[in-house]
Design a protein around this motif. Structure first.
Motif, PDB file in Angstrom:
ATOM      1  N   VAL A  36       7.795   8.056 -11.250  1.00 27.94           N
ATOM      2  CA  VAL A  36       6.376   7.506 -11.386  1.00 27.94           C
ATOM      3  C   VAL A  36       5.413   9.001 -11.270  1.00 27.94           C
ATOM      4  CG1 VAL A  36       4.783   6.294  -9.946  1.00 27.94           C
ATOM      5  CG2 VAL A  36       7.017   5.466 -10.247  1.00 27.94           C
ATOM      6  N   SER A  38       1.846   8.273 -11.720  1.00 30.14           N
ATOM      7  CA  SER A  38       0.575   7.776 -10.908  1.00 30.14           C
ATOM      8  C   SER A  38       0.722   6.268 -10.874  1.00 30.14           C
ATOM      9  CB  SER A  38      -0.685   8.226 -11.620  1.00 30.14           C
ATOM     10  OG  SER A  38      -0.545   7.540 -13.034  1.00 30.14           O
ATOM     11  N   LYS A  39       0.043   5.602 -10.018  1.00 34.09           N
ATOM     12  CA  LYS A  39      -0.262   4.263  -9.687  1.00 34.09           C
ATOM     13  C   LYS A  39      -1.372   3.762  -9.861  1.00 34.09           C
ATOM     14  CE  LYS A  39       1.687   0.691  -6.883  1.00 34.09           C
ATOM     15  NZ  LYS A  39       2.507   0.487  -5.681  1.00 34.09           N
ATOM     16  N   SER A  54      -0.137  -4.374 -10.580  1.00 30.62           N
ATOM     17  CA  SER A  54      -0.184  -2.968 -10.241  1.00 30.62           C
ATOM     18  C   SER A  54       0.738  -2.249 -11.267  1.00 30.62           C
ATOM     19  CB  SER A  54       0.461  -2.773  -8.970  1.00 30.62           C
ATOM     20  OG  SER A  54       1.943  -3.412  -8.960  1.00 30.62           O
ATOM     21  N   ASN A  56       2.870   1.208 -12.759  1.00 29.57           N
ATOM     22  CA  ASN A  56       3.272   2.644 -12.534  1.00 29.57           C
ATOM     23  C   ASN A  56       3.296   3.237 -13.776  1.00 29.57           C
ATOM     24  OD1 ASN A  56       3.999   2.179  -9.815  1.00 29.57           O
ATOM     25  ND2 ASN A  56       5.682   1.079 -10.395  1.00 29.57           N
ATOM     26  N   GLY A  65       5.884  -2.097 -13.626  1.00 25.60           N
ATOM     27  CA  GLY A  65       4.822  -2.585 -12.392  1.00 25.60           C
ATOM     28  C   GLY A  65       5.043  -4.215 -12.110  1.00 25.60           C
ATOM     29  N   CYS A 155      -4.671   0.491  -4.440  1.00 29.49           N
ATOM     30  CA  CYS A 155      -3.175  -0.068  -4.166  1.00 29.49           C
ATOM     31  C   CYS A 155      -2.919  -0.238  -2.797  1.00 29.49           C
ATOM     32  CB  CYS A 155      -2.304   1.067  -4.834  1.00 29.49           C
ATOM     33  SG  CYS A 155      -2.564   1.079  -6.704  1.00 29.49           S
ATOM     34  N   ASP A 157       0.306  -0.375  -0.657  1.00 31.23           N
ATOM     35  CA  ASP A 157       1.762  -0.203  -0.718  1.00 31.23           C
ATOM     36  C   ASP A 157       2.849  -0.805   0.273  1.00 31.23           C
ATOM     37  OD1 ASP A 157       1.619   1.963  -2.594  1.00 31.23           O
ATOM     38  OD2 ASP A 157       1.163   3.358  -1.274  1.00 31.23           O
TER      39      ASP A 157
END
Length: 157
Positions: A36, A38-39, A54, A56, A65, A155, A157
């Motif tokens: 990954v 970036s998210k 979301s 990835n 995602g 985001c 987590d």
């Protein structure tokens, strides 16, 4: 006869060792491409219906995602996405379940137009062939007719 078996077993050792090395290299390549980079997270609201996405972004250029769509009168569609950007359009396969009671797994294609940091869910004609659904080639995907316009969010987590 014992000597022949012994020599054959000695000759196969390098072959087994080299196959194992190729397998390790392939795993390293796959692991690096699935890393990954970036998210991104997005939320969309259409009247009383909401959606959370979301994404990835992977080193390979692909994405994966999660997508959750909560319909006030139909329950929720929850599942995973996998796909890639083609220009400014994100094409993904959405693998999901409807509600919590239904155990059937569905898979549909989705297209999102990325514009001004937002993702706009498109509407297009879908066909199914040999158990696989896809957008019909030559038929436009309409981004002005979609219900959900996804805005960037933080985001969780």
């Amino acid at each position: 006869m014992k000597n022949v078996t012994f020599y054959l077993s000695i000759l196969t050792l390098p072959l087994l060792f080299s196959c194992n090395q190729v397998e390790k290299k392939n795993k390293k390549v796959i692991d690096s491409l699935s890393k990954v980079v970036s998210k991104e997270c997005f939320t969309a609201i259409d009247e009383k219906d909401t959606a959370h996405l979301s994404i990835n972004n992977l080193a390979s250029g692909n994405v994966n995602g999660n997508l959750l769509i909560k319909y006030i009168d139909k329950g929720k569609n929850e599942g995973t996405i996998e796909g890639a950007y083609k220009g400014d359009t994100l094409f993904v396969d959405f693998t999901f379940k409807i509600g919590t009671v239904n155990k059937t797994i569905y898979k549909n294609p989705l297209a999102f137009l990325k514009k001004d940091g937002k993702l706009i869910l498109g509407v297009g004609r879908i066909e199914t062939s040999v158990g696989r659904s896809y957008f019909v080639k030559g038929m436009p995907i309409r981004f002005d007719k979609g219900r959900f316009n996804f805005l960037p969010t933080d985001c969780k987590d």
